[in-house]
Design an enzyme around this catalytic site. Structure first.
Site, PDB file in Angstrom:
ATOM      1  N   ASN A 156      -5.179  -6.242   2.543  1.00 21.02           N
ATOM      2  CA  ASN A 156      -5.740  -5.698   3.784  1.00 21.02           C
ATOM      3  C   ASN A 156      -6.985  -6.534   4.141  1.00 21.02           C
ATOM      4  O   ASN A 156      -7.800  -6.830   3.277  1.00 21.02           O
ATOM      5  CB  ASN A 156      -6.117  -4.229   3.578  1.00 21.02           C
ATOM      6  CG  ASN A 156      -5.042  -3.471   2.829  1.00 21.02           C
ATOM      7  OD1 ASN A 156      -4.703  -3.828   1.705  1.00 21.02           O
ATOM      8  ND2 ASN A 156      -4.491  -2.464   3.437  1.00 21.02           N
ATOM      9  N   GLU A 173       0.863  -1.189   0.000  1.00 21.20           N
ATOM     10  CA  GLU A 173       0.000   0.000   0.000  1.00 21.20           C
ATOM     11  C   GLU A 173       0.895   1.234   0.000  1.00 21.20           C
ATOM     12  O   GLU A 173       1.872   1.296   0.749  1.00 21.20           O
ATOM     13  CB  GLU A 173      -0.878  -0.108   1.249  1.00 21.20           C
ATOM     14  CG  GLU A 173      -1.298   1.162   1.881  1.00 21.20           C
ATOM     15  CD  GLU A 173      -1.928   0.911   3.282  1.00 21.20           C
ATOM     16  OE1 GLU A 173      -2.346  -0.222   3.596  1.00 21.20           O
ATOM     17  OE2 GLU A 173      -1.970   1.874   4.042  1.00 21.20           O
ATOM     18  N   HIS A 183      -2.289  -5.887  10.965  1.00 21.41           N
ATOM     19  CA  HIS A 183      -3.217  -6.913  10.481  1.00 21.41           C
ATOM     20  C   HIS A 183      -3.049  -8.236  11.229  1.00 21.41           C
ATOM     21  O   HIS A 183      -2.693  -9.254  10.630  1.00 21.41           O
ATOM     22  CB  HIS A 183      -2.995  -7.178   8.982  1.00 21.41           C
ATOM     23  CG  HIS A 183      -3.161  -5.987   8.100  1.00 21.41           C
ATOM     24  ND1 HIS A 183      -2.678  -5.916   6.803  1.00 21.41           N
ATOM     25  CD2 HIS A 183      -3.784  -4.799   8.312  1.00 21.41           C
ATOM     26  CE1 HIS A 183      -2.977  -4.751   6.273  1.00 21.41           C
ATOM     27  NE2 HIS A 183      -3.640  -4.040   7.169  1.00 21.41           N
TER      28      HIS A 183
HETATM   29  P1  FAE Z   1     -11.492  -5.706  15.613  1.00 21.84           P
HETATM   30  O1  FAE Z   1     -11.949  -4.788  14.543  1.00 21.84           O
HETATM   31  O2  FAE Z   1     -10.141  -5.495  16.214  1.00 21.84           O
HETATM   32  O3  FAE Z   1     -12.585  -5.638  16.772  1.00 21.84           O
HETATM   33  C1  FAE Z   1     -12.437  -6.280  18.011  1.00 21.84           C
HETATM   34  C2  FAE Z   1     -13.139  -5.452  19.062  1.00 21.84           C
HETATM   35  O4  FAE Z   1     -13.223  -6.216  20.274  1.00 21.84           O
HETATM   36  C3  FAE Z   1     -12.403  -4.165  19.430  1.00 21.84           C
HETATM   37  O5  FAE Z   1     -13.304  -3.092  19.367  1.00 21.84           O
HETATM   38  C4  FAE Z   1     -11.908  -4.408  20.856  1.00 21.84           C
HETATM   39  O6  FAE Z   1     -11.847  -3.247  21.633  1.00 21.84           O
HETATM   40  C5  FAE Z   1     -12.942  -5.384  21.381  1.00 21.84           C
HETATM   41  N1  FAE Z   1     -12.457  -6.253  22.462  1.00 21.84           N
HETATM   42  C6  FAE Z   1     -11.286  -6.913  22.511  1.00 21.84           C
HETATM   43  N2  FAE Z   1     -11.203  -7.664  23.659  1.00 21.84           N
HETATM   44  C7  FAE Z   1     -12.389  -7.440  24.315  1.00 21.84           C
HETATM   45  C8  FAE Z   1     -12.907  -7.917  25.551  1.00 21.84           C
HETATM   46  N3  FAE Z   1     -12.219  -8.780  26.302  1.00 21.84           N
HETATM   47  N4  FAE Z   1     -14.121  -7.483  25.947  1.00 21.84           N
HETATM   48  C9  FAE Z   1     -14.825  -6.618  25.175  1.00 21.84           C
HETATM   49  N5  FAE Z   1     -14.373  -6.134  23.981  1.00 21.84           N
HETATM   50  C10 FAE Z   1     -13.172  -6.553  23.566  1.00 21.84           C
HETATM   51  O7  FAE Z   1     -11.545  -7.223  15.163  1.00 21.84           O
HETATM   52  N6  FAE Z   1      -7.636  -3.445   7.353  1.00 21.84           N
HETATM   53  C11 FAE Z   1      -8.091  -3.268   6.085  1.00 21.84           C
HETATM   54  O8  FAE Z   1      -8.719  -4.170   5.526  1.00 21.84           O
HETATM   55  N7  FAE Z   1      -7.881  -2.075   5.428  1.00 21.84           N
HETATM   56  C12 FAE Z   1      -7.163  -1.055   5.991  1.00 21.84           C
HETATM   57  O9  FAE Z   1      -6.987   0.011   5.372  1.00 21.84           O
HETATM   58  C13 FAE Z   1      -6.636  -1.254   7.309  1.00 21.84           C
HETATM   59  N8  FAE Z   1      -5.890  -0.293   7.899  1.00 21.84           N
HETATM   60  C14 FAE Z   1      -5.503  -0.446   9.211  1.00 21.84           C
HETATM   61  C15 FAE Z   1      -4.859   0.605   9.862  1.00 21.84           C
HETATM   62  C16 FAE Z   1      -4.562   0.501  11.219  1.00 21.84           C
HETATM   63  C17 FAE Z   1      -3.855   1.636  11.911  1.00 21.84           C
HETATM   64  C18 FAE Z   1      -4.930  -0.673  11.942  1.00 21.84           C
HETATM   65  C19 FAE Z   1      -4.639  -0.797  13.412  1.00 21.84           C
HETATM   66  C20 FAE Z   1      -5.568  -1.716  11.295  1.00 21.84           C
HETATM   67  C21 FAE Z   1      -5.855  -1.625   9.933  1.00 21.84           C
HETATM   68  N9  FAE Z   1      -6.538  -2.642   9.275  1.00 21.84           N
HETATM   69  C22 FAE Z   1      -6.944  -2.472   7.980  1.00 21.84           C
HETATM   70  C23 FAE Z   1      -6.855  -3.911   9.946  1.00 21.84           C
HETATM   71  C24 FAE Z   1      -8.327  -4.027  10.356  1.00 21.84           C
HETATM   72  O10 FAE Z   1      -8.743  -2.864  11.049  1.00 21.84           O
HETATM   73  C25 FAE Z   1      -8.493  -5.286  11.226  1.00 21.84           C
HETATM   74  O11 FAE Z   1      -8.083  -6.397  10.443  1.00 21.84           O
HETATM   75  C26 FAE Z   1      -9.928  -5.484  11.668  1.00 21.84           C
HETATM   76  O12 FAE Z   1     -10.381  -4.394  12.441  1.00 21.84           O
HETATM   77  C27 FAE Z   1     -10.077  -6.768  12.485  1.00 21.84           C
HETATM   78  O13 FAE Z   1     -11.460  -7.029  12.640  1.00 21.84           O
HETATM   79  P2  FAE Z   1     -11.978  -7.955  13.808  1.00 21.84           P
HETATM   80  O14 FAE Z   1     -13.446  -8.043  13.696  1.00 21.84           O
HETATM   81  O15 FAE Z   1     -11.190  -9.222  13.800  1.00 21.84           O
END
Ligand code: FAE
Length: 540
Positions: A518, A395, A480
Site C-alpha cells: 500500500n 490485504e 493505488h
Molecule cells: P491524493 O491523496 O489523492 O491527494 C490528491 C489531492 O489533490 C486530492 O485531495 C484531490 O482532491 C486534489 N486534487 C486533484 N486534482 C486537483 C485540482 N486540479 N485542483 C485542486 N485539487 C486537486 O494524492 N494507501 C495506503 O497506503 N494504505 C491504505 O490502506 C490505502 N487504502 C486505500 C483505500 C481506498 C478506498 C483508496 C481510494 C485508496 C487507498 N490507498 C491506500 C491509496 C492512498 O490513499 C493513495 O495512494 C494516496 O492518497 C495518494 O496520495 P497523493 O498525495 O498522491
C-alpha cells in the site's frame, strides 16, 4: 497573502497530532485544519500547493515550518462540519451525497451482491470518494482537505527495501530507510496493534480466519501498522468510545479514530499560522507568469453541487503539484498539449500503473464464520512477494455488512509490469489513459497462485457475485494509482520539472506504477525527502 489566526486549542491539537499523540479528542483535531480565507483573484503568494493529500500535506508543513507563507488549493471540501445527522461523514451501509464525488448513484468497489447491482441513488454533491472513469479502469481517489487519507484503509506499510531499490534505483535507499520512512511514519501517527487484544477481538475474526487459512495453505502472514488509533478501536469495542471503524465507516470517511492528514500534517502546518487553505477550488491551468517571475495559476471555485461559482487567477513564485497521480498527470499533459507548458518532457504522462491491484472474494464454509461485527480497518496481509512465479501481497479486507456472510475479501497488490500513458484528447478536451482490460491478466495470475491454493486447502470456491454477474475478479478499478510523472525521468531526482524552474511534482505520480505494498508511506517519505532538498537549495 492571507494568513489565519489560530486559537490555542488549534495550536495544541496540531502539534500533539504531529508528535503521533493519539489521545486528543477528535473534536479538537477536526478544528485544526479548518480553512482560512480562500485565495482571491489577483493574490500573489510565495508558494502554492495544488492538492492536499500526502504529497501536498508534507510539502505544506515543511514550507510553513521554514517560514514560507503557503497557499493550499484543494478541489474537495473541508470535512469539518457535520451534516443534519450530526456526523461529518456517512456510513458505507447508508450512503448519501457525502459519499460520492458528483454522482447521482454511488459507485462502489464491491458493486454487486448475489449477482444484483448494489449501488444506491444519492443527491449529487461534492462527496468524499471519487471514482474517476477511464476507458478500461476506474480510479478511486479521496476528495477533500486530506485527500486519500480521508477514505483509505490507513494501512501504513514501508515497502521491502530490495523492491524499493528496484523501482527507484536513483534514490539513496540508506537515507530513505534511515531517515525518511521513519520521519513519514512519525508524521502520519502510525501505530501498531496490541497482538493479545487482536487475538480475541470479535471484530477481527475475519482477519484471523483469513490469516489462518493462508497459513494452512503454506503462506506467511504479517500484521500491518495503521494510522487509525488502535487505542480508540479497542475503546470502540469496549463501548467506551463512539464507533467508527466498527460502525461501517472507512471509504466514505471516518467520523472518529482515524489520524487522517487534516489531523496530523495539515493540522501542524495550520498551527504555524502560515497556511491558507482554499477548499472547493479546482486548479485548471498553470503557466509561466506573463509579467515578472513565477507562475499564473487559474482555478474554479465550486459549490457543493459542483457548479462553478467563480473563476480566479493568482500568481505564485513556486508551485507544487500534489493533485495525485491522476490529477497531476492530467493537469501537466493538458498544459503541455495546449501550449501553456510546451517544453515539458515527453516523459510527462508516462509510466502509469495500478500497483498491481486486483480484488477477490472467497466463500467460506458455514463452520468458518468471519463475524457479523467487522472492523473496517484492515490489519493483516498475506505475503507471497518472494514467489518468483507471481509476487503478491494481499490485504485481508473487511466485508462489513452488519451480518454474517462467510465471505473473505482481499485486495491483492501484485507485481504487474504493464504501464499506461495519459494523453490529451483534442476532440474532447479531456485526458485519456491507455490502460487496456488485458493489462490486469498478470495480476490475476499472481493472485490465483495464492487464492487457488487457499481454496484447494479449504475446499472452498471464489465468490463470483461481488464485482458483476458471474465475475470473480475486481480487476476494472484501482485504489493505488501511481506514476505519470516519474521521479528522475519526467522530473529531476527531487521532483523539479527541469524545464520550468519553480514548478515541482510531489505526489504518487513520482512512483513508476508500483510499490509492492500500500503506497502512502512511500509517497509521504519521498515528499519528505524531496522538500528537504528543495528548501535547502531553491529558497536561498
Ligand atoms: P491524493 O491523496 O489523492 O491527494 C490528491 C489531492 O489533490 C486530492 O485531495 C484531490 O482532491 C486534489 N486534487 C486533484 N486534482 C486537483 C485540482 N486540479 N485542483 C485542486 N485539487 C486537486 O494524492 N494507501 C495506503 O497506503 N494504505 C491504505 O490502506 C490505502 N487504502 C486505500 C483505500 C481506498 C478506498 C483508496 C481510494 C485508496 C487507498 N490507498 C491506500 C491509496 C492512498 O490513499 C493513495 O495512494 C494516496 O492518497 C495518494 O496520495 P497523493 O498525495 O498522491
Amino acid at each position: 497573502m492571507p494568513e489565519r489566526s489560530l486559537s490555542r486549542r488549534q495550536f495544541l491539537s496540531g502539534t500533539a497530532a504531529l508528535a503521533g499523540t493519539l489521545t486528543a479528542s477528535s473534536l479538537f483535531l477536526k478544528a485544526a485544519a479548518a480553512p482560512a480565507r480562500a485565495l482571491e483573484s489577483g493574490d500573489r503568494v510565495p508558494a502554492l500547493v495544488v492538492g492536499s493529500g500526502y504529497g501536498g500535506a508534507v510539502t505544506a508543513l515543511r514550507l510553513t515550518q521554514a517560514g514560507i507563507p503557503t497557499a493550499l488549493v484543494e478541489m474537495g471540501r473541508s470535512w469539518t462540519t457535520p451534516g443534519s445527522d450530526g456526523n461529518v461523514f456517512c456510513t458505507m451501509l447508508a450512503p448519501d451525497g457525502r459519499s460520492t464525488w458528483l454522482r447521482t448513484r454511488t459507485d462502489q468497489p464491491v458493486s454487486y451482491f448475489l449477482g444484483a447491482p448494489y449501488n444506491r441513488s444519492i443527491t449529487r454533491y461534492t462527496g468524499v470518494l471519487d471514482c474517476e472513469h477511464f476507458a478500461a479502469t476506474r480510479v478511486y481517489q479521496g476528495r477533500g482537505v486530506g485527500g486519500g487519507s480521508l477514505v483509505n484503509g490507513g494501512m501504513a506499510v514501508v515497502p521491502r527495501r530490495p523492491y524499493f531499490e528496484e523501482i527507484l534505483p536513483q534514490v539513496d535507499a540508506d537515507a530513505m530507510y534511515g531517515v525518511y520512512f521513519p520521519r513519514a511514519n512519525a508524521g502520519l501517527g502510525t501505530n501498531t496493534m496490541d497482538q493479545a487484544w487482536y487475538e480475541s477481538a470479535s471484530c477481527y475474526r475475519y482477519a484471523r480466519v483469513g490469516a489462518q487459512q493462508a497459513q494452512d495453505a503454506g503462506f506467511r502472514t504479517v500484521s500491518v501498522p495503521n494510522v487509525y488509533s488502535f487505542p480508540h478501536l479497542r475503546d470502540e469495542l469496549a463501548g467506551t468510545a463512539p464507533r467508527s471503524a466498527l460502525a461501517g465507516e472507512v471509504i466514505y470517511g471516518n467520523n472518529h479514530g482515524k489520524q487522517s492528514l487534516d489531523k496530523t500534517y495539515l493540522a501542524a502546518a495550520a498551527a504555524t499560522g502560515r497556511l491558507s487553505i482554499s477548499p472547493l477550488h479546482q486548479v485548471t491551468a498553470v503557466q509561466p507568469a506573463v509579467i515578472g517571475s513565477g507562475y499564473t495559476v487559474e482555478m474554479s471555485q465550486l459549490d457543493t453541487a459542483g457548479n462553478v461559482i467563480a473563476r480566479k487567477t493568482v500568481t505564485a513564485d513556486k508551485v507544487f503539484l500534489a493533485a495525485g497521480s491522476v490529477g497531476t498527470s492530467k493537469l501537466l499533459v493538458t498544459m503541455r498539449a495546449t501550449g501553456r507548458l510546451p517544453d515539458l518532457s515527453a516523459a510527462v504522462g508516462q509510466e502509469w500503473g495500478n500497483n498491481g491491484n486486483v480484488m477477490v472474494g472467497r466463500a467460506n464454509h458455514l463452520w468458518s464464520p468471519t463475524g457479523s461485527l467487522q472492523s473496517c480497518i484492515p490489519v493483516q496481509g498475506i505475503d507471497n512477494w518472494d514467489d518468483p512465479g507471481g509476487p503478491c501481497f494481499a490485504e485481508i479486507s473487511p466485508f462489513p455488512a452488519g451480518t454474517e456472510l462467510w465471505i473473505s475479501l482481499y485486495l491483492a497488490i501484485t507485481k504487474n509490469p504493464n504501464r499506461a500513458a495519459f494523453t490529451y484528447n483534442t476532440g474532447t478536451g479531456g485526458v485519456d489513459l491507455s490502460w487496456q482490460p488485458s493489462f490486469t491478466a498478470p495480476s490475476i495470475a499472481a493472485a490465483e497462485r495464492v487464492f487457488d491454493r487457499i481454496n484447494a486447502a479449504e475446499g472452498t470456491v471464489y465468490r463470483s457475485d461481488l464485482f458483476g454477474v458471474h465475475k470473480t475478479w475486481g480487476d476494472d478499478f484501482v485504489y493505488h494509482p501511481l506514476g505519470g510523472c516519474v521521479l528522475g525521468k519526467a522530473t529531476d531526482p527531487y521532483g523539479r520539472l527541469p524545464e520550468y524552474p519553480g514548478l515541482y511534482v510531489t505526489d504518487g505520480s513520482l512512483i513508476p506504477g508500483s510499490t509492492g505494498v500500500n503506497p502512502f508511506v512511500t509517497i509521504t517519505a519521498l515528499a519528505e525527502r524531496n522538500i528537504e532538498n528543495v528548501l535547502a537549495n531553491d529558497f536561498a
